[in-house]
Design a protein around this motif. Structure first.
Motif, PDB file in Angstrom:
ATOM      1  N   SER A  23       0.824  -1.210   0.000  1.00 19.81           N
ATOM      2  CA  SER A  23       0.000   0.000   0.000  1.00 19.81           C
ATOM      3  C   SER A  23       0.859   1.261   0.000  1.00 19.81           C
ATOM      4  CB  SER A  23      -0.927  -0.007   1.211  1.00 19.81           C
ATOM      5  OG  SER A  23      -1.684   1.168   1.267  1.00 19.81           O
ATOM      6  N   ILE A  24       1.879   1.280   0.825  1.00 19.26           N
ATOM      7  CA  ILE A  24       2.764   2.449   0.888  1.00 19.26           C
ATOM      8  C   ILE A  24       3.534   2.600  -0.424  1.00 19.26           C
ATOM      9  CG2 ILE A  24       4.841   3.350   2.000  1.00 19.26           C
ATOM     10  CD1 ILE A  24       3.658   2.338   4.644  1.00 19.26           C
ATOM     11  N   LEU A  25       4.025   1.488  -0.979  1.00 14.40           N
ATOM     12  CA  LEU A  25       4.738   1.556  -2.250  1.00 14.40           C
ATOM     13  C   LEU A  25       3.822   1.999  -3.385  1.00 14.40           C
ATOM     14  CD1 LEU A  25       7.074  -1.580  -2.104  1.00 14.40           C
ATOM     15  CD2 LEU A  25       7.714   0.831  -1.897  1.00 14.40           C
ATOM     16  N   HIS A  26       2.538   1.662  -3.298  1.00 15.77           N
ATOM     17  CA  HIS A  26       1.580   2.113  -4.305  1.00 15.77           C
ATOM     18  C   HIS A  26       1.483   3.644  -4.277  1.00 15.77           C
ATOM     19  CE1 HIS A  26      -1.942   1.874  -6.905  1.00 15.77           C
ATOM     20  NE2 HIS A  26      -2.588   2.676  -6.067  1.00 15.77           N
ATOM     21  N   ARG A  86      -4.929  -5.076  -7.765  1.00 14.95           N
ATOM     22  CA  ARG A  86      -5.175  -5.722  -6.463  1.00 14.95           C
ATOM     23  C   ARG A  86      -6.176  -4.915  -5.649  1.00 14.95           C
ATOM     24  NH1 ARG A  86      -3.018  -5.073  -1.243  1.00 14.95           N
ATOM     25  NH2 ARG A  86      -3.227  -6.971  -0.012  1.00 14.95           N
ATOM     26  N   PHE A  87      -6.015  -3.604  -5.613  1.00 18.38           N
ATOM     27  CA  PHE A  87      -6.916  -2.769  -4.827  1.00 18.38           C
ATOM     28  C   PHE A  87      -8.321  -2.737  -5.418  1.00 18.38           C
ATOM     29  CE2 PHE A  87      -2.914  -0.523  -3.345  1.00 18.38           C
ATOM     30  CZ  PHE A  87      -2.888  -1.227  -2.158  1.00 18.38           C
ATOM     31  N   LEU A  88      -8.441  -2.853  -6.746  1.00 21.24           N
ATOM     32  CA  LEU A  88      -9.769  -2.946  -7.345  1.00 21.24           C
ATOM     33  C   LEU A  88     -10.500  -4.200  -6.859  1.00 21.24           C
ATOM     34  CD1 LEU A  88      -9.165  -1.799 -11.024  1.00 21.24           C
ATOM     35  CD2 LEU A  88     -10.492  -0.621  -9.273  1.00 21.24           C
ATOM     36  N   PHE A  89      -9.779  -5.323  -6.793  1.00 21.99           N
ATOM     37  CA  PHE A  89     -10.393  -6.546  -6.270  1.00 21.99           C
ATOM     38  C   PHE A  89     -10.727  -6.404  -4.785  1.00 21.99           C
ATOM     39  CE2 PHE A  89      -8.759  -8.534 -10.130  1.00 21.99           C
ATOM     40  CZ  PHE A  89      -9.849  -9.320 -10.482  1.00 21.99           C
ATOM     41  N   LEU A  90      -9.858  -5.761  -4.029  1.00 21.83           N
ATOM     42  CA  LEU A  90     -10.160  -5.548  -2.615  1.00 21.83           C
ATOM     43  C   LEU A  90     -11.390  -4.662  -2.439  1.00 21.83           C
ATOM     44  CD1 LEU A  90      -6.587  -5.066  -1.083  1.00 21.83           C
ATOM     45  CD2 LEU A  90      -8.107  -7.032  -0.825  1.00 21.83           C
ATOM     46  N   ASP A  91     -11.565  -3.680  -3.327  1.00 24.00           N
ATOM     47  CA  ASP A  91     -12.753  -2.828  -3.258  1.00 24.00           C
ATOM     48  C   ASP A  91     -14.032  -3.612  -3.557  1.00 24.00           C
ATOM     49  OD1 ASP A  91     -11.277  -0.626  -2.582  1.00 24.00           O
ATOM     50  OD2 ASP A  91     -11.211   0.203  -4.618  1.00 24.00           O
ATOM     51  N   MET A  92     -13.911  -4.699  -4.314  1.00 27.29           N
ATOM     52  CA  MET A  92     -15.065  -5.556  -4.591  1.00 27.29           C
ATOM     53  C   MET A  92     -15.191  -6.659  -3.536  1.00 27.29           C
ATOM     54  SD  MET A  92     -15.017  -5.917  -8.740  1.00 27.29           S
ATOM     55  CE  MET A  92     -13.410  -6.699  -8.807  1.00 27.29           C
ATOM     56  N   HIS A  93     -14.409  -6.543  -2.457  1.00 23.27           N
ATOM     57  CA  HIS A  93     -14.412  -7.501  -1.344  1.00 23.27           C
ATOM     58  C   HIS A  93     -13.969  -8.888  -1.780  1.00 23.27           C
ATOM     59  CE1 HIS A  93     -16.250  -4.430   1.109  1.00 23.27           C
ATOM     60  NE2 HIS A  93     -17.171  -4.254   0.167  1.00 23.27           N
ATOM     61  N   ARG A 102      -2.239 -11.479   1.976  1.00 26.77           N
ATOM     62  CA  ARG A 102      -0.771 -11.586   2.005  1.00 26.77           C
ATOM     63  C   ARG A 102      -0.235 -12.172   0.704  1.00 26.77           C
ATOM     64  NH1 ARG A 102       0.008 -13.814   8.153  1.00 26.77           N
ATOM     65  NH2 ARG A 102      -0.189 -11.770   9.167  1.00 26.77           N
ATOM     66  N   ALA A 103      -0.929 -13.169   0.177  1.00 22.13           N
ATOM     67  CA  ALA A 103      -0.466 -13.808  -1.060  1.00 22.13           C
ATOM     68  C   ALA A 103      -0.538 -12.834  -2.234  1.00 22.13           C
ATOM     69  CB  ALA A 103      -1.303 -15.055  -1.345  1.00 22.13           C
ATOM     70  N   THR A 104      -1.622 -12.068  -2.327  1.00 19.48           N
ATOM     71  CA  THR A 104      -1.731 -11.128  -3.433  1.00 19.48           C
ATOM     72  C   THR A 104      -0.738  -9.978  -3.294  1.00 19.48           C
ATOM     73  OG1 THR A 104      -3.543  -9.952  -2.332  1.00 19.48           O
ATOM     74  CG2 THR A 104      -4.142 -11.675  -3.924  1.00 19.48           C
ATOM     75  N   ALA A 105      -0.423  -9.586  -2.063  1.00 13.56           N
ATOM     76  CA  ALA A 105       0.583  -8.538  -1.862  1.00 13.56           C
ATOM     77  C   ALA A 105       1.957  -9.025  -2.320  1.00 13.56           C
ATOM     78  CB  ALA A 105       0.623  -8.117  -0.399  1.00 13.56           C
ATOM     79  N   LYS A 106       2.281 -10.264  -1.982  1.00 15.09           N
ATOM     80  CA  LYS A 106       3.546 -10.827  -2.451  1.00 15.09           C
ATOM     81  C   LYS A 106       3.551 -10.961  -3.970  1.00 15.09           C
ATOM     82  CE  LYS A 106       4.443 -13.388   1.786  1.00 15.09           C
ATOM     83  NZ  LYS A 106       4.461 -14.719   2.418  1.00 15.09           N
ATOM     84  N   ALA A 107       2.409 -11.323  -4.538  1.00 14.50           N
ATOM     85  CA  ALA A 107       2.313 -11.456  -5.990  1.00 14.50           C
ATOM     86  C   ALA A 107       2.511 -10.112  -6.679  1.00 14.50           C
ATOM     87  CB  ALA A 107       0.957 -12.053  -6.371  1.00 14.50           C
ATOM     88  N   VAL A 108       1.990  -9.041  -6.088  1.00 10.83           N
ATOM     89  CA  VAL A 108       2.163  -7.709  -6.668  1.00 10.83           C
ATOM     90  C   VAL A 108       3.645  -7.343  -6.725  1.00 10.83           C
ATOM     91  CG1 VAL A 108       1.844  -5.241  -6.175  1.00 10.83           C
ATOM     92  CG2 VAL A 108      -0.109  -6.781  -6.151  1.00 10.83           C
ATOM     93  N   ILE A 109       4.351  -7.593  -5.647  1.00 15.17           N
ATOM     94  CA  ILE A 109       5.787  -7.274  -5.619  1.00 15.17           C
ATOM     95  C   ILE A 109       6.530  -8.127  -6.646  1.00 15.17           C
ATOM     96  CG2 ILE A 109       7.882  -7.394  -4.219  1.00 15.17           C
ATOM     97  CD1 ILE A 109       6.154  -6.538  -1.834  1.00 15.17           C
TER      98      ILE A 109
END
Length: 124
Positions: A23-26, A86-93, A102-109
């Motif tokens: 989130s901070i890196l975004h 990733r954040f779009l999917f999080l906004d759709m819950h 955690r897995a999607t955050a690692k995948a983003v990096i």
């Protein structure tokens, strides 16, 4: 007996979870891309003006420090795009469970670094 609170924060000991780091890196990547707009427009103008300006553009972009800066901007774009999805999917819950987040955050990096290496190798 009351617990003694620390009088100062020991910042190196504070560990931010990986979704927080993403989130901070975004935010940092978005700010970096926004602040680099004048630099990128100047480079674009230099590449399109004339043949002499294009030679100057090639010399500037050929400098190793400028290449590192452009590679950093490429990473910022790739990270910002991947984290944005990733954040779009999080906004759709979707993917809000701890393990999935955690897995999607690692995948983003991972994805942003791999795409940066691939595109950087092509453009270098």
């Amino acid at each position: 007996m009351q617990k003694q609170r620390p009088k100062h924060l020991d910042l190196p000991k504070i560990r931010l979870p990986i979704p927080g780091v993403v989130s901070i890196l975004h935010r940092v990547s978005g700010a970096a891309m926004f602040l680099s707009i004048p630099f990128v427009i100047c480079l674009l103008q230099g590449s399109l003006s004339s043949a002499e300006q294009f030679q100057t553009f090639k010399a500037v972009v050929g400098h190793p420090l400028i290449k590192v800066i452009l590679l950093g901007l490429l990473w910022a774009f790739m990270h910002h795009a991947a984290a944005g999805v990733r954040f779009l999917f999080l906004d759709m819950h979707k993917g809000t469970e701890l393990h999935t987040a955690r897995a999607t955050a690692k995948a983003v990096i991972f994805v942003s670094l791999v795409l940066t290496v691939i595109v950087g190798a092509i453009l270098w």
